[in-house]
Design a protein around this motif. Structure first.
Motif, PDB file in Angstrom:
ATOM      1  N   LEU A 183       0.826  -1.208   0.000  1.00  0.00           N
ATOM      2  CA  LEU A 183       0.000   0.000   0.000  1.00  0.00           C
ATOM      3  C   LEU A 183       0.866   1.266   0.000  1.00  0.00           C
ATOM      4  N   MET A 184       1.969   1.234   0.759  1.00  0.00           N
ATOM      5  CA  MET A 184       2.878   2.381   0.794  1.00  0.00           C
ATOM      6  C   MET A 184       3.492   2.624  -0.586  1.00  0.00           C
TER       7      MET A 184
ATOM      8  N   ARG B 119       3.614   5.654  -5.812  1.00  0.00           N
ATOM      9  CA  ARG B 119       3.428   5.683  -7.266  1.00  0.00           C
ATOM     10  C   ARG B 119       2.366   6.702  -7.658  1.00  0.00           C
ATOM     11  N   LEU B 120       1.304   6.789  -6.841  1.00  0.00           N
ATOM     12  CA  LEU B 120       0.245   7.750  -7.120  1.00  0.00           C
ATOM     13  C   LEU B 120       0.776   9.181  -7.031  1.00  0.00           C
TER      14      LEU B 120
ATOM     15  N   SER C  22       1.823  14.836 -13.852  1.00  0.00           N
ATOM     16  CA  SER C  22       0.552  15.239 -14.484  1.00  0.00           C
ATOM     17  C   SER C  22      -0.125  14.096 -15.228  1.00  0.00           C
ATOM     18  N   LEU C  23       0.004  12.885 -14.671  1.00  0.00           N
ATOM     19  CA  LEU C  23      -0.633  11.716 -15.280  1.00  0.00           C
ATOM     20  C   LEU C  23      -1.987  11.402 -14.640  1.00  0.00           C
TER      21      LEU C  23
ATOM     22  N   PHE D 193      -6.932  13.238  -5.305  1.00  0.00           N
ATOM     23  CA  PHE D 193      -7.482  13.421  -3.970  1.00  0.00           C
ATOM     24  C   PHE D 193      -8.339  12.215  -3.564  1.00  0.00           C
ATOM     25  N   ARG D 194      -9.157  11.743  -4.496  1.00  0.00           N
ATOM     26  CA  ARG D 194     -10.038  10.606  -4.202  1.00  0.00           C
ATOM     27  C   ARG D 194      -9.234   9.339  -3.911  1.00  0.00           C
ATOM     28  N   LEU D 195      -8.280   9.024  -4.795  1.00  0.00           N
ATOM     29  CA  LEU D 195      -7.477   7.806  -4.632  1.00  0.00           C
ATOM     30  C   LEU D 195      -6.566   7.895  -3.416  1.00  0.00           C
TER      31      LEU D 195
END
Length: 300
Positions: free
Chosen positions: A147-148, A153-154, A161-162, A169-171
């Protein structure tokens, strides 16, 4: 507020993007994203609760199952409140309905012996689950690391800018929630057995004062309890309450409440009348934890 990020506007063929700045951030990046997420959220619509008619909207008509409305009428000397069925135009004095519900609540309080018996029943049901949790510790740590890495990666996608701000914000919030839940599981797996039971069973003490805790809460807390204890609806005919759902740990009290003309439990399979003080085959599920969580919050 500067979080170490700089937005570069679109120029010629290059799209707008966010890059890491050269200056030291003033605030933590997670805190920055959390604040931005709250600022961008639509403001919730505030609900107005009737502090007097606290059984709304759970209380309903026994015949048509429609929610009862609440209103007041002037008597000879003063105003009085009442519940009314909008279909059959039957009205019930609110003070009488609340008095009956108070008597019902008093029956839900657990005695010292009942709490101890419930603890033994719960411990038997959770013992194997606790042992499995301790065996799962390496697996949980591995999932936390995954998860970390996913969160990192997010963030990199955001910098390149992908991913849009809204999706980020949601993810990001979803990942933070999953990480928090994973931390709780890891802490539980690390906890010694004696410490676990001591902490968990300390929460059972509030079961002795359910009626008192209910009346000390605001109307929203009261309605949350009704939903946990009786489901979405509880019908009333002016003399007795009826429900199709009752919290599993209250079911052994059904026979007593039925004999006192307080509550009848009508399940799909028929009327339930379990012997008093028997808690047979109670499955420890989210139902019990939801009740304990409510008691903790309301008693705080």
């Amino acid at each position: 507020t500067y979080a170490g990020l700089v937005r570069v506007k679109a120029y010629q063929d290059e799209a707008e993007k966010i890059i890491v700045g050269i200056h030291e951030p003033i605030v933590d990046r997670d805190l920055f994203y959390a604040v931005q997420d709250k600022l961008n959220r639509p403001k919730p619509v505030k609900r107005h609760y009737n502090e007097i008619a606290y059984l709304k909207p759970a209380i309903c008509c026994e015949e048509c199952r429609r929610p009862l409305t609440a209103a007041r009428s002037k008597g000879r000397r003063s105003y009085y409140w009442y519940y009314e069925c909008p279909t059959h135009r039957k009205s019930f004095r609110m003070d009488h309905a609340h008095q009956k519900f108070n008597e019902l609540l008093a029956e839900l309080d657990f005695s010292e012996d009942q709490v101890e018996y419930l603890k033994e029943t719960v411990k038997k049901g959770l013992q194997s689950h606790l042992n499995k949790n301790q065996d799962r510790l390496p697996e949980l740590l591995k999932k936390k690391a995954a998860l970390m890495a996913k969160k990192e990666r997010l963030e990199n996608k955001m910098l390149d800018s992908l991913v849009s701000d809204q999706d980020f914000f949601r993810l990001n919030e979803k990942l933070k929630t999953e990480l928090k839940a994973m931390e709780e599981e890891i802490n539980a797996a690390n906890t010694t057995e004696n410490a676990y039971w001591k902490h968990y069973f300390s929460r059972f003490e509030n079961l002795k004062n359910i009626s008192q805790i209910f009346h000390s809460g605001d109307v929203q807390m009261k309605q949350n309890f009704i939903k946990i204890g009786f489901g979405e609806k509880i019908s009333y005919n002016g003399a007795i309450y009826r429900t199709a759902f009752l919290h599993p740990i209250f079911e052994p009290k059904t026979l007593i409440m039925s004999k006192k003309d307080l509550l009848k439990l009508h399940k799909k399979t028929g009327i339930s009348e379990k012997p008093p003080l028997r808690v047979e085959a109670i499955t420890i599920t989210k139902h019990l934890n939801a009740l304990l969580d409510w008691l903790d919050q309301a008693a705080a």
